[in-house]
Design an enzyme around this catalytic site. Structure first.
Site, PDB file in Angstrom:
ATOM      1  N   HIS A  56      40.776  29.487  -7.257  1.00 26.66           N
ATOM      2  CA  HIS A  56      40.224  29.215  -8.590  1.00 26.66           C
ATOM      3  C   HIS A  56      40.079  27.701  -8.632  1.00 26.66           C
ATOM      4  CE1 HIS A  56      41.776  33.243  -9.425  1.00 26.66           C
ATOM      5  NE2 HIS A  56      42.965  32.829  -9.063  1.00 26.66           N
ATOM      6  N   GLN A  59      41.449  25.066 -11.279  1.00 23.88           N
ATOM      7  CA  GLN A  59      42.887  24.808 -11.399  1.00 23.88           C
ATOM      8  C   GLN A  59      43.333  23.598 -10.569  1.00 23.88           C
ATOM      9  OE1 GLN A  59      45.046  28.495 -10.780  1.00 23.88           O
ATOM     10  NE2 GLN A  59      43.904  29.544 -12.394  1.00 23.88           N
ATOM     11  N   ARG A  81      50.912  29.828 -17.275  1.00 25.87           N
ATOM     12  CA  ARG A  81      49.621  30.360 -17.695  1.00 25.87           C
ATOM     13  C   ARG A  81      49.201  29.805 -19.065  1.00 25.87           C
ATOM     14  NH1 ARG A  81      47.939  36.691 -18.532  1.00 25.87           N
ATOM     15  NH2 ARG A  81      49.018  36.308 -20.479  1.00 25.87           N
ATOM     16  N   TYR A 120      36.305  33.423 -12.641  1.00 28.88           N
ATOM     17  CA  TYR A 120      36.421  34.139 -13.911  1.00 28.88           C
ATOM     18  C   TYR A 120      36.130  33.306 -15.143  1.00 28.88           C
ATOM     19  CZ  TYR A 120      41.414  32.646 -13.822  1.00 28.88           C
ATOM     20  OH  TYR A 120      42.586  31.950 -13.761  1.00 28.88           O
ATOM     21  N   HIS A 207      39.608  41.569 -12.317  1.00 28.21           N
ATOM     22  CA  HIS A 207      40.669  40.548 -12.243  1.00 28.21           C
ATOM     23  C   HIS A 207      42.016  41.116 -11.829  1.00 28.21           C
ATOM     24  CE1 HIS A 207      43.923  38.009 -13.859  1.00 28.21           C
ATOM     25  NE2 HIS A 207      43.138  37.004 -13.521  1.00 28.21           N
ATOM     26  N   HIS A 232      43.665  40.909  -8.148  1.00 26.81           N
ATOM     27  CA  HIS A 232      45.067  40.498  -8.148  1.00 26.81           C
ATOM     28  C   HIS A 232      45.923  41.753  -8.317  1.00 26.81           C
ATOM     29  CE1 HIS A 232      43.522  36.577 -10.093  1.00 26.81           C
ATOM     30  NE2 HIS A 232      44.121  36.171  -9.006  1.00 26.81           N
ATOM     31  N   GLU A 235      51.642  40.683  -8.451  1.00 23.56           N
ATOM     32  CA  GLU A 235      52.098  39.304  -8.257  1.00 23.56           C
ATOM     33  C   GLU A 235      53.431  39.070  -8.953  1.00 23.56           C
ATOM     34  OE1 GLU A 235      49.406  36.335  -9.767  1.00 23.56           O
ATOM     35  OE2 GLU A 235      50.559  34.673  -8.926  1.00 23.56           O
ATOM     36  N   HIS A 269      47.873  38.744  -3.421  1.00 23.80           N
ATOM     37  CA  HIS A 269      49.331  38.660  -3.565  1.00 23.80           C
ATOM     38  C   HIS A 269      50.039  39.898  -2.996  1.00 23.80           C
ATOM     39  CE1 HIS A 269      48.593  35.063  -5.777  1.00 23.80           C
ATOM     40  NE2 HIS A 269      48.030  35.697  -6.794  1.00 23.80           N
ATOM     41  N   ASP A 320      44.433  29.690  -3.827  1.00 22.30           N
ATOM     42  CA  ASP A 320      44.696  30.198  -5.170  1.00 22.30           C
ATOM     43  C   ASP A 320      44.654  29.122  -6.260  1.00 22.30           C
ATOM     44  OD1 ASP A 320      45.341  31.853  -7.260  1.00 22.30           O
ATOM     45  OD2 ASP A 320      47.340  32.378  -6.577  1.00 22.30           O
TER      46      ASP A 320
HETATM   47 ZN   LIG Z   1      44.490  34.061  -8.267  1.00 25.97          ZN
END
Ligand SMILES: [Zn+2]
Length: 453
Positions: A56, A59, A81, A120, A207, A232, A235, A269, A320
């Site tokens: 992503h 991030q 998050r 996303y 997602h 995902h 996780e 994950h 990630d």
């Molecule tokens: Zn991810």
């Protein structure tokens, strides 16, 4: 271009004095063993470049911002998050493109030839689409085009805030689509990707089980029947509890029971699995998309690596959250987490075999599969995704499998001198061609974003 390598990792093992010729079509035109000195470039060691199977990019710009413990209670994935949502809520399309270009530049400099971007962030902060539904997909594509990285774009379907079907809230509004609008977004993304080179791919990504209802996953599985299909899964332990409470099954178990999970699937994950789930996933041919540096940073837990590999499971690595962008360190962290769990050494190697070689071969194969990319080997006809390493830049011995062990366990990304993505020679002398301009733009964006947080 003729690349002469003093040693090269070929499909049947290490070879000395290899000349690899790349064609104008981005593929490897020939591989020959020759002492012929005529070459455009001579490198000490040449390997197929890894594919980064999970990223992503936005991030990257919040890396390091969440390393302070909060005043109350326990810091976790879920408190991280909260900041991630606050952060993404202020980003403009221009900024998203600048951050993605910087992250892609770092990936190439770390030795990755290609990336699967799990994309996303689709809409404006209000949750309303931009005039062009594919505005932000276009920004990711533009960043890939600018840097020359091989892109597999994974438009992400994100519809609900949990398994109970609750509405999206806060930062999640930028992700959300119902199925109809998401299908339009996929179509628009396909149009946008036509501007990129021939080695560009598109896949799909519901997602997670939290965010994509079962009927939507079923519809998407049929939408692009041969394309990479990522999500995902498993996780966090709280996610296991939520899925168990809603379905009576654990996430990986539920997926295996309800879908034909096979080689085009990539479960990102897959951290928390029972022995039965581990075995079923390994035998399915699906790729476990491991992100060891991020999983360590977020405190997710430790993947069942030893059992998964013993059952013949496929894996690849992804950066990630992009807290660090590094190929060698992902592999090192993968092995070290297993050593700590099993209190042993060289736990992921075959008996008598090299850890570095097992990790690199595995991540090449799984990454290629997860991106739907014809790379991962130095052989005629394959995409010319290549990385050159200089053993003088790390402490290990640097010969044959010792090169991989030396790079992964004693060195870092400074060992990477050159990278080609589908024949595009974008990293030379350890630096991306456009690093200065891309990094300057990123620094300016970062300073501005920090002022608005
Ligand atoms: Zn991810």
């Amino acid at each position: 271009m003729r690349i002469k390598a003093e040693q090269a990792l070929l499909p049947d093992g290490w070879a000395q004095d290899v000349v690899v010729e790349t064609g104008a079509d981005g593929r490897i035109a020939s591989v020959s063993k020759s002492a012929d000195p005529a070459a455009d470039i001579t490198v000490p060691a040449l390997l197929p470049a890894l594919s980064n199977l999970h990223s992503h990019t936005f991030q990257r710009a919040m890396a390091g911002l969440t390393e302070t413990r909060g005043p109350e209670g326990r810091d976790s994935f879920w408190t991280w998050r909260v900041l991630m949502y606050r952060f993404l809520d202020v980003l403009t399309p221009d900024e998203i493109e600048a951050i993605a270009a910087f992250a892609f530049t770092e990936m190439l400099e770390a030795g990755f030839g290609a990336v699967a971007e799990f994309h996303y962030l689709h809409h404006a902060p209000s949750g309303l689409p931009y005039d062009d539904l594919g505005e932000l997909a276009g920004r990711i594509a533009a960043a890939a085009g600018q840097t020359g990285i091989g892109l597999t774009l994974l438009p992400v379907h994100y519809r609900t805030g949990g398994l109970d079907g609750r509405a999206l809230a806060g930062g999640q509004r930028r992700f959300g689509n119902d199925l109809d609008r998401f299908v339009k977004l996929v179509e628009r993304s396909r149009e946008i990707l036509k501007a990129l080179p021939f080695d560009t791919h598109m896949g799909l990504a519901p997602h997670s089980l939290r965010a994509a209802p079962a009927e939507d996953i079923a519809a998407l599985e049929k939408l692009l029947p041969d394309a990479p299909f990522h999500l995902h899964a498993a996780e966090q332990e709280a996610e296991i509890e939520e899925v168990l409470a809603a379905t009576g099954r654990r996430p990986v178990e539920w997926l295996m029971d309800n879908f034909e999970v096979g080689p085009r699937w990539c479960l990102i994950h897959a951290t928390h699995m029972t022995g039965e789930e581990t075995s079923r996933l390994a035998r399915s041919g699906a790729v476990a998309g491991l992100c060891p540096v991020t999983e360590g940073n977020l405190g997710d837990g430790i993947f069942e690596g030893v059992a998964f590999l013993e059952e013949g499971g496929h894996f690849g690595v992804g950066s990630d959250s992009n807290i660090r962008i590094t190929a060698g360190e992902e592999l090192r962290q993968l092995e070290y987490s297993q050593r700590l769990k099993h209190k042993g050494r060289a736990v992921l190697a075959e008996p008598g075999g090299s850890v570095g070689r097992r990790l690199y071969d595995g991540a090449l194969k799984g990454g290629t599969r997860a991106l739907g990319r014809e790379s991962g080997a130095i052989r005629e006809g394959a995409l010319a995704d290549l990385v050159a390493l200089d053993p003088a830049r790390f402490a290990g011995s640097g010969k044959d499998d010792g090169l991989l062990n030396g790079w992964i366990f004693t060195g870092d990304d400074r060992a990477v001198t050159d990278v080609w993505s589908a024949g595009r020679h974008v990293v030379m002398g350890g630096r991306h061609l456009y690093r200065d301009a891309i990094a300057a733009r990123y620094r300016a964006v970062l300073a501005d974003v920090m002022g608005r947080l």
